[in-house]
Design an enzyme around this catalytic site. Sequence first.
Site, PDB file in Angstrom:
ATOM      1  CG  HIS A 121      -2.055   0.899   1.393  1.00 27.54           C
ATOM      2  ND1 HIS A 121      -1.837   2.448   1.750  1.00 27.54           N
ATOM      3  CD2 HIS A 121      -3.277   0.829   0.907  1.00 27.54           C
ATOM      4  CE1 HIS A 121      -2.732   2.919   1.777  1.00 27.54           C
ATOM      5  NE2 HIS A 121      -3.774   1.996   1.418  1.00 27.54           N
ATOM      6  CG  ASP A 198       0.438  -2.147   6.037  1.00 26.14           C
ATOM      7  OD1 ASP A 198      -0.470  -2.189   6.765  1.00 26.14           O
ATOM      8  OD2 ASP A 198       0.236  -1.661   4.824  1.00 26.14           O
ATOM      9  CD  GLN A 201      -6.690  -4.685   3.990  1.00 33.12           C
ATOM     10  OE1 GLN A 201      -7.576  -5.353   4.213  1.00 33.12           O
ATOM     11  NE2 GLN A 201      -6.802  -3.634   3.596  1.00 33.12           N
ATOM     12  CE  LYS A 224      -7.385  -0.243   5.906  1.00 28.12           C
ATOM     13  NZ  LYS A 224      -8.325  -0.030   4.892  1.00 28.12           N
ATOM     14  CB  CYS A 361      -3.814   3.288  -1.589  1.00 32.11           C
ATOM     15  SG  CYS A 361      -4.772   4.626  -1.409  1.00 32.11           S
TER      16      CYS A 361
END
Length: 406
Positions: A121, A198, A201, A224, A361
């Site tokens: 991302h 990261d 997700q 999220k 993104c």
Amino acid sequence: MDVAAIRADFPILDQEVNGKPLVYLDSAATSQKPKQVIEAVNHYYRNNNSNVHRGVHTIGTRATEQYEGARERVRQFISAKHTEEIIFTRGTTSAINLVASSYGRANLTEADEIVTTQMEHHSNIIPWQQLAKATGAKLKFIPLEPDGTLTLDNIKKTITDSTKIVAITHVSNVLGTVNPIQAITKIAHQHHAVVVVDGAQGIPHMKVDVSELDCDFYAFSGHKMCAPTGVGVLYGKKEWLEAMEPVEFGGEMIDFVDLYDSTWKELPWKFEGGTPIIAGAVGLAAAIDYLTEVGLDNITKHETQLVEYAMDQLTTIEGLEIYGPKKRAGLITFNLTDVHPHDTATVLDSEGIAVRAGHHCAQPLMKWLNATATARASFYLYNSRSDIDRLVDGLRKAKEFFGDVF
């Protein structure tokens, strides 16, 4: 998992869009919020709204207890060793930027390397680009396999003794690729590099144990994972956080202020300048309680079954290209031949189906895929096979409509 009972917890799902029952397939952009989270935030504002830490009055004390209790709840959720390793941020983006601006600028030189991938991302590319420009460090990318996965051989070839930071997504927001974080961390640590994950997700969809992964930093967003927008977390190993300098200065994060110099509070507060995201933290704690009650393993299993079913159904549509590996997390990115994904998403919206369309993104990854944009359907605990059936029917209608047009 009783999906019908879970859906009943999400008020927003009980509505029609364009005259059709809503099918929400955009949880990778932001998840919906259960009534338990909405009520927790509402209760805070109705009963405990006050600034934290500084007040000695009753509701100030209650607010502080909720805020710091949320920090401990996060620690338990990700199995961190120390509560002070949990820093509240505005989200994944600000958490990654904190590491790049504080740890990165203090420790990297032009002799060093930053390793990442093309599947990242923008939030996990741009901070490292800026760090490389500021320090002269070299930015390197682990090559992707044709299906969008990483091999240990390529990871080992790319990470060297000059590598100081490895920045990697846990789960690709486009491909659904689940990266082997534990193995990557082991390789990086053999070269004395730190690992920044990261987890935006990853953590909503699977059980995450940062002590087991052994990563140095793990960043994620609340919105999220059924929590409010505007709150996120940076987990960092205590040894690194203690050595790092804050990047935002003002109230709350100070110990002593003189006219010409100041000193900082201890962890975690030195990184939380200003009035913190109190209601967001309360909502995040409620979301963690909700997901824990459902069970992360149950959510992972449910999403795996949904993806398998969706892949079986979508591959029956002629002219539909699916991107990413066969084994993936709970999202599918695709394009219909000769149909722009925005047009595909518009037809689906007319059927009450919400998907995401665009570059997500992830423009470097779009270039690698040789696509300007894609459509994406992402699943969560409140989705069912009937949602996928609606998606397939909607895509057939889009294909038929644009086939007639062309």
